[in-house]
Design a protein around this motif. Structure first.
Motif, PDB file in Angstrom:
ATOM      1  N   PHE A   7      25.977 -10.730   0.419  1.00 64.01           N
ATOM      2  CA  PHE A   7      24.894 -10.399   0.106  1.00 64.01           C
ATOM      3  C   PHE A   7      23.520 -10.616  -1.203  1.00 64.01           C
ATOM      4  CE2 PHE A   7      25.887  -9.424   4.119  1.00 64.01           C
ATOM      5  CZ  PHE A   7      25.208  -9.867   5.500  1.00 64.01           C
ATOM      6  N   TYR A   8      22.686 -11.313  -0.957  1.00 63.75           N
ATOM      7  CA  TYR A   8      21.628 -10.800  -2.672  1.00 63.75           C
ATOM      8  C   TYR A   8      20.372 -10.233  -1.652  1.00 63.75           C
ATOM      9  CZ  TYR A   8      24.165 -14.732  -4.963  1.00 63.75           C
ATOM     10  OH  TYR A   8      24.805 -16.028  -4.719  1.00 63.75           O
ATOM     11  N   VAL A   9      20.051  -8.498  -2.575  1.00 66.51           N
ATOM     12  CA  VAL A   9      18.862  -8.503  -2.198  1.00 66.51           C
ATOM     13  C   VAL A   9      18.137  -8.602  -2.954  1.00 66.51           C
ATOM     14  CG1 VAL A   9      18.427  -5.550  -1.556  1.00 66.51           C
ATOM     15  CG2 VAL A   9      20.773  -7.287  -0.769  1.00 66.51           C
ATOM     16  N   ASP A  10      16.669  -8.113  -3.100  1.00 66.24           N
ATOM     17  CA  ASP A  10      15.609  -8.299  -4.103  1.00 66.24           C
ATOM     18  C   ASP A  10      14.468  -7.280  -3.783  1.00 66.24           C
ATOM     19  OD1 ASP A  10      14.691  -8.935  -6.568  1.00 66.24           O
ATOM     20  OD2 ASP A  10      13.078  -9.789  -5.566  1.00 66.24           O
ATOM     21  N   THR A  11      14.507  -5.682  -4.377  1.00 72.69           N
ATOM     22  CA  THR A  11      13.692  -4.890  -4.061  1.00 72.69           C
ATOM     23  C   THR A  11      11.944  -4.587  -5.016  1.00 72.69           C
ATOM     24  OG1 THR A  11      15.424  -4.330  -3.122  1.00 72.69           O
ATOM     25  CG2 THR A  11      13.375  -2.858  -2.894  1.00 72.69           C
ATOM     26  N   VAL A  12      10.852  -5.019  -4.123  1.00 74.65           N
ATOM     27  CA  VAL A  12       9.777  -4.582  -4.759  1.00 74.65           C
ATOM     28  C   VAL A  12       9.650  -3.504  -4.670  1.00 74.65           C
ATOM     29  CG1 VAL A  12       7.539  -5.186  -4.652  1.00 74.65           C
ATOM     30  CG2 VAL A  12       9.051  -6.758  -4.759  1.00 74.65           C
ATOM     31  N   GLU A  13       9.084  -2.207  -5.545  1.00 73.17           N
ATOM     32  CA  GLU A  13       8.941  -0.799  -4.846  1.00 73.17           C
ATOM     33  C   GLU A  13       7.615  -0.457  -5.673  1.00 73.17           C
ATOM     34  OE1 GLU A  13      12.041   2.369  -4.504  1.00 73.17           O
ATOM     35  OE2 GLU A  13      11.262   3.852  -6.071  1.00 73.17           O
ATOM     36  N   ARG A  14       6.852   0.002  -4.920  1.00 72.92           N
ATOM     37  CA  ARG A  14       4.872   1.009  -5.616  1.00 72.92           C
ATOM     38  C   ARG A  14       5.210   1.763  -4.604  1.00 72.92           C
ATOM     39  NH1 ARG A  14       6.154  -3.478  -7.825  1.00 72.92           N
ATOM     40  NH2 ARG A  14       4.806  -5.251  -8.129  1.00 72.92           N
ATOM     41  N   THR A  15       4.111   2.894  -5.436  1.00 77.56           N
ATOM     42  CA  THR A  15       4.145   4.423  -5.448  1.00 77.56           C
ATOM     43  C   THR A  15       2.837   3.889  -5.204  1.00 77.56           C
ATOM     44  OG1 THR A  15       5.924   5.253  -7.021  1.00 77.56           O
ATOM     45  CG2 THR A  15       4.102   6.476  -5.715  1.00 77.56           C
ATOM     46  N   THR A  16       2.064   4.794  -4.132  1.00 78.60           N
ATOM     47  CA  THR A  16      -0.015   4.737  -3.618  1.00 78.60           C
ATOM     48  C   THR A  16      -0.096   5.983  -3.269  1.00 78.60           C
ATOM     49  OG1 THR A  16      -1.256   3.627  -2.480  1.00 78.60           O
ATOM     50  CG2 THR A  16       1.068   4.473  -1.364  1.00 78.60           C
ATOM     51  N   THR A  17      -1.674   5.966  -3.732  1.00 77.45           N
ATOM     52  CA  THR A  17      -1.444   7.611  -3.125  1.00 77.45           C
ATOM     53  C   THR A  17      -2.451   6.814  -1.607  1.00 77.45           C
ATOM     54  OG1 THR A  17      -3.546   6.949  -4.340  1.00 77.45           O
ATOM     55  CG2 THR A  17      -2.140   8.440  -5.184  1.00 77.45           C
ATOM     56  N   ALA A  18      -2.894   5.959  -1.231  1.00 79.93           N
ATOM     57  CA  ALA A  18      -3.531   5.887   0.685  1.00 79.93           C
ATOM     58  C   ALA A  18      -2.258   6.339   0.881  1.00 79.93           C
ATOM     59  CB  ALA A  18      -2.556   4.147   0.652  1.00 79.93           C
ATOM     60  N   GLY A  19      -2.535   7.012   2.580  1.00 73.70           N
ATOM     61  CA  GLY A  19      -1.854   7.254   3.153  1.00 73.70           C
ATOM     62  C   GLY A  19      -0.589   6.753   4.138  1.00 73.70           C
ATOM     63  N   GLN A  20       0.368   7.273   4.436  1.00 69.34           N
ATOM     64  CA  GLN A  20       1.234   6.316   5.512  1.00 69.34           C
ATOM     65  C   GLN A  20       0.973   6.192   6.409  1.00 69.34           C
ATOM     66  OE1 GLN A  20       4.347   8.755   6.093  1.00 69.34           O
ATOM     67  NE2 GLN A  20       5.890   6.871   7.175  1.00 69.34           N
ATOM     68  N   ASP A  21      -0.489   6.609   7.332  1.00 68.27           N
ATOM     69  CA  ASP A  21      -1.147   5.679   8.205  1.00 68.27           C
ATOM     70  C   ASP A  21      -1.260   4.020   7.869  1.00 68.27           C
ATOM     71  OD1 ASP A  21       0.069   7.129   9.638  1.00 68.27           O
ATOM     72  OD2 ASP A  21      -1.844   8.720  10.330  1.00 68.27           O
ATOM     73  N   ALA A  22      -2.475   5.015   7.133  1.00 67.55           N
ATOM     74  CA  ALA A  22      -3.023   3.595   6.895  1.00 67.55           C
ATOM     75  C   ALA A  22      -1.957   2.155   5.650  1.00 67.55           C
ATOM     76  CB  ALA A  22      -3.432   4.601   5.045  1.00 67.55           C
ATOM     77  N   VAL A  23      -0.844   2.547   5.171  1.00 70.07           N
ATOM     78  CA  VAL A  23      -0.505   1.451   5.168  1.00 70.07           C
ATOM     79  C   VAL A  23       0.356   1.208   6.240  1.00 70.07           C
ATOM     80  CG1 VAL A  23       1.797   1.098   3.100  1.00 70.07           C
ATOM     81  CG2 VAL A  23      -0.127   1.942   2.817  1.00 70.07           C
ATOM     82  N   TRP A  24       0.292   1.793   7.026  1.00 67.94           N
ATOM     83  CA  TRP A  24       1.410   1.732   8.324  1.00 67.94           C
ATOM     84  C   TRP A  24       1.102   0.389   9.154  1.00 67.94           C
ATOM     85  CZ3 TRP A  24       5.832   0.380   9.187  1.00 67.94           C
ATOM     86  CH2 TRP A  24       6.442  -0.109  11.093  1.00 67.94           C
ATOM     87  N   ALA A  25      -1.007   0.289   9.074  1.00 63.78           N
ATOM     88  CA  ALA A  25      -1.825   0.213   9.550  1.00 63.78           C
ATOM     89  C   ALA A  25      -1.613  -1.349   9.105  1.00 63.78           C
ATOM     90  CB  ALA A  25      -2.762   0.532   9.959  1.00 63.78           C
ATOM     91  N   VAL A  26      -1.617  -1.779   7.663  1.00 67.62           N
ATOM     92  CA  VAL A  26      -1.824  -2.592   6.793  1.00 67.62           C
ATOM     93  C   VAL A  26      -0.450  -3.605   7.363  1.00 67.62           C
ATOM     94  CG1 VAL A  26      -2.194  -4.499   4.603  1.00 67.62           C
ATOM     95  CG2 VAL A  26      -3.173  -1.906   5.535  1.00 67.62           C
ATOM     96  N   VAL A  27       0.724  -3.156   6.708  1.00 68.71           N
ATOM     97  CA  VAL A  27       1.457  -3.348   7.162  1.00 68.71           C
ATOM     98  C   VAL A  27       2.451  -4.418   8.540  1.00 68.71           C
ATOM     99  CG1 VAL A  27       4.189  -3.381   7.382  1.00 68.71           C
ATOM    100  CG2 VAL A  27       3.736  -2.589   5.345  1.00 68.71           C
ATOM    101  N   GLU A  28       1.718  -3.379   9.619  1.00 69.05           N
ATOM    102  CA  GLU A  28       2.098  -3.660  11.353  1.00 69.05           C
ATOM    103  C   GLU A  28       1.328  -5.099  11.411  1.00 69.05           C
ATOM    104  OE1 GLU A  28       3.175  -1.885  15.463  1.00 69.05           O
ATOM    105  OE2 GLU A  28       1.998  -1.354  13.399  1.00 69.05           O
ATOM    106  N   GLY A  29      -0.831  -4.922  10.839  1.00 69.65           N
ATOM    107  CA  GLY A  29      -1.063  -5.745  10.564  1.00 69.65           C
ATOM    108  C   GLY A  29      -1.190  -7.472  10.707  1.00 69.65           C
ATOM    109  N   ILE A  30      -0.101  -7.520   9.587  1.00 75.53           N
ATOM    110  CA  ILE A  30       0.299  -8.307   9.124  1.00 75.53           C
ATOM    111  C   ILE A  30       0.392  -9.524   9.721  1.00 75.53           C
ATOM    112  CG2 ILE A  30       2.498  -8.732   8.355  1.00 75.53           C
ATOM    113  CD1 ILE A  30       1.663  -8.785   4.918  1.00 75.53           C
ATOM    114  N   GLY A  31      -0.063 -11.313   8.998  1.00 74.95           N
ATOM    115  CA  GLY A  31       0.443 -11.957  10.296  1.00 74.95           C
ATOM    116  C   GLY A  31      -1.022 -12.894  10.993  1.00 74.95           C
ATOM    117  N   GLY A  32      -0.451 -13.648  11.676  1.00 76.98           N
ATOM    118  CA  GLY A  32      -1.382 -13.688  12.600  1.00 76.98           C
ATOM    119  C   GLY A  32      -2.265 -14.417  11.837  1.00 76.98           C
ATOM    120  N   GLU A  33      -3.603 -13.968  13.014  1.00 74.42           N
ATOM    121  CA  GLU A  33      -5.070 -14.102  12.099  1.00 74.42           C
ATOM    122  C   GLU A  33      -5.468 -13.727  10.917  1.00 74.42           C
ATOM    123  OE1 GLU A  33      -7.173 -16.816  13.776  1.00 74.42           O
ATOM    124  OE2 GLU A  33      -5.650 -17.054  14.928  1.00 74.42           O
ATOM    125  N   ARG A  34      -4.920 -11.710  10.016  1.00 80.82           N
ATOM    126  CA  ARG A  34      -5.098 -11.685   9.098  1.00 80.82           C
ATOM    127  C   ARG A  34      -4.547 -12.552   7.937  1.00 80.82           C
ATOM    128  NH1 ARG A  34      -3.965  -6.355  12.020  1.00 80.82           N
ATOM    129  NH2 ARG A  34      -6.043  -5.709  13.409  1.00 80.82           N
TER     130      ARG A  34
END
Length: 157
Positions: A7-34
């Motif tokens: 398997f080929y594995v490629d990772t992007v890693e970032r650190t943020t001060t945003a809260g987990q719920d705020a980041v999760w909302a963007v992650v789970e809201g990706i795609g579709g009409e957005r």
């Protein structure tokens, strides 16, 4: 990029001060009409190039714009796993010489930060798959880095 058991594995890693719920909302809201933020045209062109034969309305359909369910189709992905609010795994349905997954995870970081990790896993199908991976590695890295930056920018508001 790492290679593990074929398997080929490629990772992007970032650190943020945003809260987990705020980041999760963007992650789970990706795609579709957005869409996929600034990388949206690249993703759409990639899907079209592989002749998915889906009408544009099907590519943009989501049952719920804010929550994903396992087994649901998300544009040119299938949702394989959702572990709220820390992990999302998508499996590509785009034709290619191999199989691909996109895994996004959120973990507590040092000093109250949050670690955003976006991992692409590709299992090549023979020599054609290996050639495909290396031919697209540079544009893949650019798109994935931009996607991570866009998600965190939206979460940090």
């Amino acid at each position: 990029m790492a290679q593990t058991r074929g398997f080929y594995v490629d990772t992007v890693e970032r650190t943020t001060t945003a809260g987990q719920d705020a980041v999760w909302a963007v992650v789970e809201g990706i795609g579709g009409e957005r869409g996929w933020y600034s990388t949206d045209p690249v993703w759409f062109a990639r899907a079209a190039a592989n002749r998915l034969h889906l009408p544009p309305s099907r590519l943009r359909h989501r049952a719920d714009p804010d929550r994903l369910a396992e087994g649901e189709r998300l544009d040119w992905w299938t949702v394989e796993a959702v572990e709220r609010p820390r992990r999302l795994r998508l499996r590509s349905v785009v034709r290619m010489p191999g199989q691909a997954w996109l895994d996004i995870s959120l973990e507590p970081g040092p000093d109250g930060t949050l670690v955003y990790r976006q991992t692409t896993v590709f299992r090549p199908a023979g020599a054609a798959g290996r050639a495909y991976w290396y031919a697209l590695l540079a544009p893949h890295r650019a798109v994935m880095a931009r996607l991570a930056a866009d998600i965190l920018r939206h979460a940090e508001g």
